[in-house]
Scaffold this motif. Structure first.
Motif, PDB file in Angstrom:
ATOM      1  N   MET A 119       0.835  -1.201   0.000  1.00  0.00           N
ATOM      2  CA  MET A 119       0.000   0.000   0.000  1.00  0.00           C
ATOM      3  C   MET A 119       0.869   1.251   0.000  1.00  0.00           C
ATOM      4  N   PRO A 120       0.413   2.313  -0.651  1.00  0.00           N
ATOM      5  CA  PRO A 120       1.223   3.526  -0.688  1.00  0.00           C
ATOM      6  C   PRO A 120       1.226   4.252   0.653  1.00  0.00           C
ATOM      7  N   ARG A 121       2.290   5.006   0.873  1.00  0.00           N
ATOM      8  CA  ARG A 121       2.441   5.822   2.074  1.00  0.00           C
ATOM      9  C   ARG A 121       2.401   7.293   1.669  1.00  0.00           C
ATOM     10  N   GLN A 122       1.794   8.124   2.500  1.00  0.00           N
ATOM     11  CA  GLN A 122       1.691   9.552   2.224  1.00  0.00           C
ATOM     12  C   GLN A 122       2.709  10.305   3.082  1.00  0.00           C
ATOM     13  N   ASN A 123       3.482  11.183   2.453  1.00  0.00           N
ATOM     14  CA  ASN A 123       4.533  11.905   3.157  1.00  0.00           C
ATOM     15  C   ASN A 123       4.536  13.372   2.758  1.00  0.00           C
ATOM     16  N   ARG A 124       5.187  14.188   3.585  1.00  0.00           N
ATOM     17  CA  ARG A 124       5.327  15.613   3.315  1.00  0.00           C
ATOM     18  C   ARG A 124       6.692  16.088   3.773  1.00  0.00           C
ATOM     19  N   LEU A 125       7.191  17.136   3.128  1.00  0.00           N
ATOM     20  CA  LEU A 125       8.375  17.830   3.606  1.00  0.00           C
ATOM     21  C   LEU A 125       8.168  19.330   3.404  1.00  0.00           C
ATOM     22  N   ARG A 126       8.969  20.129   4.106  1.00  0.00           N
ATOM     23  CA  ARG A 126       8.911  21.572   3.987  1.00  0.00           C
ATOM     24  C   ARG A 126      10.112  22.043   3.171  1.00  0.00           C
ATOM     25  N   TYR A 127       9.877  22.974   2.277  1.00  0.00           N
ATOM     26  CA  TYR A 127      10.960  23.530   1.471  1.00  0.00           C
ATOM     27  C   TYR A 127      10.839  25.047   1.453  1.00  0.00           C
ATOM     28  N   LEU A 128      11.971  25.705   1.271  1.00  0.00           N
ATOM     29  CA  LEU A 128      12.013  27.168   1.281  1.00  0.00           C
ATOM     30  C   LEU A 128      11.995  27.680  -0.149  1.00  0.00           C
ATOM     31  N   LEU A 129      11.048  28.582  -0.430  1.00  0.00           N
ATOM     32  CA  LEU A 129      10.924  29.156  -1.770  1.00  0.00           C
ATOM     33  C   LEU A 129      10.489  30.612  -1.638  1.00  0.00           C
ATOM     34  N   ALA A 130      11.266  31.506  -2.216  1.00  0.00           N
ATOM     35  CA  ALA A 130      10.922  32.932  -2.270  1.00  0.00           C
ATOM     36  C   ALA A 130      10.581  33.490  -0.890  1.00  0.00           C
TER      37      ALA A 130
END
Length: 281
Positions: A1-12
């Motif tokens: 089964m797929p896993r859901q993930n997130r990360l934070r990135y810096l933009l502008a």
């Protein structure tokens, strides 16, 4: 089964969240699959599941403004350089050789990453995108992107997708329903709209007319590359694809009866991609 993930990135000057769907063992050799302009990560479920069954770790991000990723505060940030900034944070987490499968815009982002010095990419699949996009195709995209569409329910959205994405090729009813279910965003009144920020169209309004020349980026790509072209595509024409295939290490496969862009859901298309990615393992 797929896993859901997130990360934070810096933009502008601000932090945004990039979401991705992940398949397969975490210790598997990674593959990043990046979708097209108005699509999302779940387009790759069939391909990702097949690659995961072979032991690959497959990461399918939602580009900024699409799917579960944050919408950007400034519409003019909806450009490939911004997408590459976000995707670079995902690549940094992997910190090693990565294979890349990119459909249309996702392939353009892949070319940009592959063109960089010390790129972490090992092999590249370009799904119906190349070193040049004809003016007529660019104008067609600009004409439909960003239209605010509202539907009474998911079946109505599915009917719309079957029409506008008919060039994807012959899909089963279950595949069309899958695309519709993962393309839907419910509005407060219960109606359905598409799961992307309509403001992704804003940069197109100020873009110069004419063909999109990506030759300078393509000239810096030196990875083994599989170019997949829909025989009826208006984005990757026959002449451009043939010219790309003259380079050593580039394999061109043209799929009959398909336009822009092959859905990569068909078992034969999945086998084509997985075979290319496995060639150097």
């Amino acid at each position: 089964m797929p896993r859901q993930n997130r990360l934070r990135y810096l933009l502008a000057g601000g932090f945004q969240q990039l979401a991705w769907t992940e398949w397969g063992p975490e210790q598997g050799a990674p593959v990043v699959c990046v979708h097209g302009l108005t699509r999302n990560a779940r387009d790759f479920d069939a391909l990702a599941a097949a690659l995961a069954a072979q032991g690959r770790r497959v990461l399918c991000p939602d580009l900024p403004g699409r799917g579960a990723s944050d919408w950007l505060p400034d519409p003019m940030l909806y450009t490939p350089p911004s997408y590459v900034v976000a995707l670079a944070h995902l690549l940094a987490r992997l910190d090693g050789p990565v294979d890349w499968v990119g459909t249309s815009l996702g392939g353009l982002c892949g070319m940009m990453v592959a063109a960089g010095r010390n790129t972490p990419l090992r092999r590249l699949v370009l799904n119906d995108i190349g070193s040049r996009v004809p003016a007529t195709a660019a104008e067609r995209i600009a004409a439909y992107v960003g239209t605010r569409l509202v539907f009474p329910d998911v079946p109505a959205l599915e009917a719309h997708l079957r029409k506008v994405h008919a060039p994807f090729g012959p899909l089963t009813d279950a595949e069309w329903r899958h695309l519709a279910e993962h393309s839907a965003r419910r509005l407060p009144d219960g109606s359905i709209t598409t799961h992307y920020d309509p403001d992704i169209a804003v940069p197109f309004r100020d873009a110069p007319t004419g063909p999109v020349d990506l030759a300078a980026i393509w000239s810096l790509v030196r990875l083994p590359t599989l170019v997949i072209r829909g025989a009826e595509s208006d984005i990757l024409d026959e002449e451009t694809a043939a010219d790309m295939a003259t380079r050593t290490g580039v394999e061109l496969v043209t799929l009959p009866g398909i336009g822009h862009a092959p859905a990569l859901m068909d078992p034969a298309q999945i086998a084509l991609v997985s075979g290319f990615l496995d060639a150097a393992r």
